[in-house]
Design an enzyme around this catalytic site. Structure first.
Site, PDB file in Angstrom:
ATOM      1  N   TYR A 149       0.832  -1.198   0.000  1.00  0.00           N
ATOM      2  CA  TYR A 149       0.000   0.000   0.000  1.00  0.00           C
ATOM      3  C   TYR A 149       0.870   1.252   0.000  1.00  0.00           C
ATOM      4  O   TYR A 149       0.627   2.188  -0.770  1.00  0.00           O
ATOM      5  CB  TYR A 149      -0.930  -0.014   1.209  1.00  0.00           C
ATOM      6  CG  TYR A 149      -1.772   1.231   1.358  1.00  0.00           C
ATOM      7  CD1 TYR A 149      -2.864   1.451   0.538  1.00  0.00           C
ATOM      8  CD2 TYR A 149      -1.462   2.200   2.315  1.00  0.00           C
ATOM      9  CE1 TYR A 149      -3.641   2.602   0.664  1.00  0.00           C
ATOM     10  CE2 TYR A 149      -2.233   3.340   2.456  1.00  0.00           C
ATOM     11  CZ  TYR A 149      -3.318   3.539   1.627  1.00  0.00           C
ATOM     12  OH  TYR A 149      -4.080   4.675   1.757  1.00  0.00           O
ATOM     13  N   ALA A 151       3.927   1.511  -1.048  1.00  0.00           N
ATOM     14  CA  ALA A 151       4.612   1.595  -2.339  1.00  0.00           C
ATOM     15  C   ALA A 151       3.687   2.129  -3.420  1.00  0.00           C
ATOM     16  O   ALA A 151       4.081   2.964  -4.251  1.00  0.00           O
ATOM     17  CB  ALA A 151       5.151   0.220  -2.724  1.00  0.00           C
ATOM     18  N   ALA A 152       2.451   1.655  -3.438  1.00  0.00           N
ATOM     19  CA  ALA A 152       1.502   2.112  -4.450  1.00  0.00           C
ATOM     20  C   ALA A 152       1.198   3.592  -4.280  1.00  0.00           C
ATOM     21  O   ALA A 152       1.151   4.352  -5.263  1.00  0.00           O
ATOM     22  CB  ALA A 152       0.220   1.283  -4.366  1.00  0.00           C
ATOM     23  N   LYS A 153       0.990   4.028  -3.053  1.00  0.00           N
ATOM     24  CA  LYS A 153       0.670   5.433  -2.821  1.00  0.00           C
ATOM     25  C   LYS A 153       1.869   6.328  -3.101  1.00  0.00           C
ATOM     26  O   LYS A 153       1.705   7.484  -3.520  1.00  0.00           O
ATOM     27  CB  LYS A 153       0.175   5.626  -1.386  1.00  0.00           C
ATOM     28  CG  LYS A 153      -1.203   5.032  -1.129  1.00  0.00           C
ATOM     29  CD  LYS A 153      -2.261   5.676  -2.018  1.00  0.00           C
ATOM     30  CE  LYS A 153      -3.668   5.233  -1.679  1.00  0.00           C
ATOM     31  NZ  LYS A 153      -4.681   5.876  -2.541  1.00  0.00           N
TER      32      LYS A 153
END
Length: 245
Positions: A149, A151-153
């Site tokens: 999460y 990393a994605a954000k």
């Protein structure tokens, strides 16, 4: 303002608060998500409270290109504001490398691909000059703690910087809002405890939980005509839990 605004994830939580604020401000708003019942109910509530019919809704899985492509036609005409609020977090237990991979792919798809595909599809329709792109990231992108999460954000921030560079010469801005602990959303599900809530509030300098309306106000500024000289920026809305830099 009589603008055309698109909000992904606009049926609940932060996205709904953002869409609601735009409707109250006079924008025509299209909210997009995967659940027809949630979207229709949210749009109906916004229209009833505002006394208008400015809120509309459309079902689409924004990770599927074939479902994203019709959105520009559904909007019709120019788009003034795109708010990428769709996202989520994968909380499935991962015991194998395959499960780890699948969890990461789900988080990247729900947070990153949704924003990239929607924005790319609407980019030709963005008003030039004056278009606004605002993407919701997270405090986790800045301080970690969320594995895939986070990393994605964080990826959303780097992508937004690229969009800001590419579209800036055409008068289009692209910015990020990174919320901290925000109550009143579906994000935490059944994982929130009294102890965790107290700890998250204690981390803030203002000693309270955030509200979706706090984030909506920040998005509203970045989407406003007055913010035309602000682009490639990450606006932290976390009560001072992490200072901006």
């Amino acid at each position: 303002m009589d603008r055309s605004t698109v909000v992904s994830g606009g049926g609940t939580g932060i996205g709904r608060a953002v869409a609601h604020s735009f409707v109250l401000g006079g924008d025509r708003v299209l909210i997009i998500g995967r659940r027809a019942d949630v979207l229709s109910g949210a749009a109906a509530d916004m229209n009833e409270e505002s006394g208008t019919d400015l809120a509309a809704w459309m079902v689409a899985d924004l990770t599927v290109p074939e479902q994203v492509e019709p959105i520009a036609e559904r909007v019709g005409g120019m788009v003034d504001v795109v708010v990428n609020a769709a996202g989520g977090v994968d909380r499935a237990e991962a015991a194998t490398l395959v499960e780890v991979r699948d969890g990461w792919l789900r988080d990247v798809a729900s947070s990153v691909l949704t924003a990239v595909l929607l924005t790319t599809a609407l980019e030709p329709s963005l008003r030039r000059p004056g278009g606004r792109i605002v993407t919701i990231s997270s405090i986790a992108a800045i301080r970690g703690g969320g594995e895939s999460y986070s990393a994605a954000k964080a990826a959303l921030i780097g992508w937004t910087f690229q969009v800001a560079s590419a579209l800036g010469p055409e008068g289009v801005t692209a910015n990020v809002v990174a919320p901290g602990f925000i109550e009143g959303t579906e994000f935490f599900g059944d994982t929130m405890t009294d102890e965790r809530r107290d700890r998250l509030i204690a981390e803030t300098k203002v000693q309270r939980a955030g509200r979706p309306e706090d984030v909506a106000a920040a998005v509203g500024y970045l989407a406003s005509p007055e913010a035309g000289f602000v682009t490639g920026h990450v606006l932290h809305v976390n009560g001072g839990a992490v200072f901006g830099r």
